[in-house]
Motif scaffolding. Structure first.
Motif, PDB file in Angstrom:
ATOM      1  N   LYS A   6      42.434  37.167  39.694  1.00 31.49           N
ATOM      2  CA  LYS A   6      42.820  36.322  40.816  1.00 31.49           C
ATOM      3  C   LYS A   6      43.439  35.052  40.252  1.00 31.49           C
ATOM      4  O   LYS A   6      42.905  34.441  39.345  1.00 31.49           O
ATOM      5  CB  LYS A   6      41.594  35.954  41.658  1.00 31.49           C
ATOM      6  N   ASN A   8      46.377  31.545  41.345  1.00 29.92           N
ATOM      7  CA  ASN A   8      47.127  30.888  42.400  1.00 29.92           C
ATOM      8  C   ASN A   8      48.618  30.836  42.137  1.00 29.92           C
ATOM      9  O   ASN A   8      49.398  30.555  43.028  1.00 29.92           O
ATOM     10  CB  ASN A   8      46.601  29.454  42.593  1.00 29.92           C
ATOM     11  N   ARG A 614      44.869  44.611  47.108  1.00 25.11           N
ATOM     12  CA  ARG A 614      45.195  43.288  46.553  1.00 25.11           C
ATOM     13  C   ARG A 614      44.013  42.701  45.793  1.00 25.11           C
ATOM     14  O   ARG A 614      44.194  42.048  44.768  1.00 25.11           O
ATOM     15  CB  ARG A 614      45.621  42.354  47.690  1.00 25.11           C
ATOM     16  N   GLN A 615      42.815  42.928  46.283  1.00 18.87           N
ATOM     17  CA  GLN A 615      41.640  42.384  45.586  1.00 18.87           C
ATOM     18  C   GLN A 615      41.477  43.034  44.218  1.00 18.87           C
ATOM     19  O   GLN A 615      41.176  42.357  43.234  1.00 18.87           O
ATOM     20  CB  GLN A 615      40.385  42.605  46.424  1.00 18.87           C
ATOM     21  N   GLU A 620      46.759  37.291  45.284  1.00 23.67           N
ATOM     22  CA  GLU A 620      46.443  36.430  46.422  1.00 23.67           C
ATOM     23  C   GLU A 620      47.732  36.148  47.174  1.00 23.67           C
ATOM     24  O   GLU A 620      48.740  35.755  46.593  1.00 23.67           O
ATOM     25  CB  GLU A 620      45.808  35.117  45.969  1.00 23.67           C
ATOM     26  N   ASN A 622      49.372  34.014  50.298  1.00 22.46           N
ATOM     27  CA  ASN A 622      49.148  32.904  51.236  1.00 22.46           C
ATOM     28  C   ASN A 622      49.812  33.224  52.586  1.00 22.46           C
ATOM     29  O   ASN A 622      50.914  33.743  52.616  1.00 22.46           O
ATOM     30  CB  ASN A 622      49.722  31.599  50.680  1.00 22.46           C
TER      31      ASN A 622
END
Length: 622
Positions: A6, A8, A614-615, A620, A622
């Motif tokens: 994971k 950002n 996706r996990q 991730e 948005n």
């Protein structure tokens, strides 16, 4: 295993952002030149493959041949073709640029990602990686995340770390041994890839030598084509009687790791007993049927031993999809042979357990009475002739005799000499049973817990209590045993006649685990995702490079157009529709469901599965 992550930053979505304008341009041009194709939601007819020319097999030595790469031709379905550079080639270009990059110091930053590349890392993660890699090059093995290790593995496999293939295999071997205790899942990839690298770049002889050397390491899953090649070579070289235990164990369904084996095999006592029992069985069948143990069960039909190459690896050079290791009979997939060798090994181990006064016995043994009689005779303890004792002069201390007599009375109150002393067994398989328990679904856990608590012992009782259909129960038990074999090296459940029972060896550990985590205890998905028995983890682990790229793009955007799919597939000499068919076949095998479907000119992910995908990929949105 290549892990998910994971983060950002938007590195994982870069490919989609780059290809999206090309797809729109492609659609615009086609709307001009091929207006009849616009607004049609009908899937085009499958393209026909060109008939491939006969392939020439290049022989490299007595046993191993390497097949050349297969080329596929297809007619573009659009007016404009989009060129696409696959991730493997892109990775190699970046790896060459970063070959000499190093850091003198950096702080560790967690990193989890499937099929990791430089672009998947943040700046801080890159600084840690190049610092860690510098230490590895100096012979150190500092703690780090699995994804960093796989990134370095890809550098080695693509001959960026060193252009010498033999030296690269050696570096891979060192890296594997340094981290396999911390990350056991490396065993599922690095031994395989090392042999593949040598087979493709050096030759069959070096690859076979690689596999023979790693047989010395316990707990490895050897591919069936390699097992067949090793058996065939051993028989041709030294004969069946000289076949070592490691090879026999590969032909069985029993990979012992239990508490008895760990304690009493320090001097290979148990291994030697297995080989002795197998040789007794081989002699028995030669005498009674005129056939050896192998000949009795294995078909005479000859097959090529072909092994897929670089499964789930990120490779940037051309390589054949398969290596042909040898030609011979198929020993590895002969279920009757595997079951019979397993029964012989377990019967021999039970004899040793009885001799060592070890209480638990192995289950699932099916052997003819004549053979078990011979095995019992073969393992009778040797009786030595009593030696005449030397005359000994004895002088008695009467006070000491009285004291000893008093002590013996005290001891006799504590011990019952008529009872056999039975060794108390330790929970040596507790960690493995915990792993198995995490990998079971709710119904599988309920079956085991009920067997443990004596709530049921027959198929009809399980069906009635858990509302399981009759045809589903055998599949359910097979699923439990398949997972158990992976973790424990033996089955957890046995069905004999109409009775279903647990393996006695693991009942103590299972009792502890069931008390710790009752069957209906909810567990978080991210915890299950780290379990090697998790279906999604298994699905992602078996994907080919082209399938992995398509899956990542599906996870990022939820869909992929035919034009983009075809361009990615062409970069791997494949066809888009064939890639998606293969993806769905593997999903059906491991997930028992189809998460991908075709609609309106695009492949999409079912809405309920998109967050899960996706996990697992560490994406991730948005």
């Amino acid at each position: 295993m290549p892990k998910k992550r994971k983060k950002n930053n938007s590195g994982c979505c870069l490919v989609s952002l780059v290809l999206w304008p090309f797809q729109m341009l492609d659609n615009l041009i086609n709307s001009i030149f091929f207006p009849t194709k616009i607004n049609q939601n009908v899937r085009p007819a499958p393209k026909k493959k060109a008939t491939p020319a006969p392939q020439k097999i290049v022989e490299t030595d007595r046993f191993v041949n390497v097949s050349p790469p297969k080329e596929q031709r297809q007619t573009p379905s659009r007016g404009v073709a989009i060129t696409y550079e696959n991730r493997g080639i892109s990775f190699v270009k970046e790896a060459q640029k970063n070959r000499n990059r190093s850091e003198t110091f950096a702080n560790h930053v967690p990193f989890k990602c499937y099929w990791p590349t430089y672009g998947d890392m943040t700046g801080a993660q890159q600084r840690w990686y190049f610092y860690w890699r510098a230490l590895v090059r100096q012979g150190q093995s500092p703690p780090t995340d699995l994804s960093y290790i796989f990134l370095h593995v890809y550098e080695i496999l693509n001959l960026v770390e060193t252009p010498d293939s033999i030296q690269a295999a050696f570096l891979l071997y060192k890296l594997w041994l340094a981290y396999r205790e911390k990350y056991p899942n490396l065993d599922r990839y690095l031994p395989d890839w090392g042999g593949d690298l040598l087979a493709v770049k050096v030759g069959g002889g070096q690859a076979l030598e690689w596999w023979e050397n790693i047989l010395k390491i316990d707990g490895l899953a050897i591919p069936d084509p390699v097992i067949n090649t090793l058996v065939e070579k051993a028989i041709r070289t030294n004969g069946l009687e000289a076949l070592p235990y490691k090879v026999w164990s590969l032909l069985s369904n029993y990979q012992p790791r239990n508490k008895f084996y760990q304690k009493y095999n320090a001097d290979h006592l148990v291994d030697q007993a297995y080989v002795k029992a197998i040789n007794v069985a081989n002699a028995h069948y030669l005498r009674t049927t005129g056939k050896s143990l192998l000949d009795k069960f294995v078909s005479d039909q000859v097959h090529p031993y072909e092994k897929p190459v670089f499964i789930s690896a990120l490779i940037g050079f051309s390589y054949p999809r398969f290596t042909r290791l040898a030609t011979g009979r198929d020993y590895a997939i002969c279920a009757p042979l595997a079951n019979h060798i397993t029964s012989i090994m377990k019967y021999a181990e039970n004899i040793l357990r009885r001799q060592q006064k070890f209480s638990a016995r192995l289950s699932g043994i099916e052997l003819p009475v004549a053979l078990t009689t011979e095995l019992d005779q073969a393992f009778l303890p040797a009786v030595s002739e009593p030696k005449q004792p030397e005359p000994v002069k004895i002088s008695l201390d009467l006070e000491r005799v009285a004291s000893l007599h008093q002590e013996s009375r005290v001891v006799s109150e504590m011990l019952d000499p008529s009872q056999t002393v039975v060794e108390r067994e330790l929970l040596t398989d507790l960690a493995e049973v915990r792993i198995l328990w995490k990998g079971l679904d709710l119904l599988e856990r309920q079956v085991l817990a009920g067997l443990l608590n004596n709530e049921w012992s027959t198929a009809s009782q399980i069906q009635a209590s858990l509302a399981v259909e009759a045809e589903r129960l055998p599949v359910l038990l097979e699923s439990i045993n398949k997972k158990s074999m992976t973790v424990l090296g033996d089955k957890m459940v046995y069905e004999l006649s109409s009775t279903i029972s647990l393996a006695e060896d693991f009942m103590d550990e299972l009792e502890v685990v069931v008390q710790e985590t009752p069957p209906d205890t909810p567990e978080r998905l991210d915890a299950e995702a780290n379990n090697p028995l998790d279906p999604w983890t298994q699905f992602l682990d078996v994907l080919e490079p082209v399938e992995a790229e398509v899956t990542r793009m599906l996870g990022q955007s939820g869909q992929i157009g035919e034009a983009v799919l075809d361009s990615i597939a062409r970069a791997h000499n494949a066809m888009g529709n064939a890639v998606m068919d293969s993806l769905n076949e593997k999903a059906q095998d491991h997930l028992t469901q189809l998460p991908f479907y075709f609609d309106g000119g695009s492949w999409l992910v079912e809405e309920e599965y998109l967050p899960v995908l996706r996990q697992y990929l560490g994406i991730e949105v948005n």
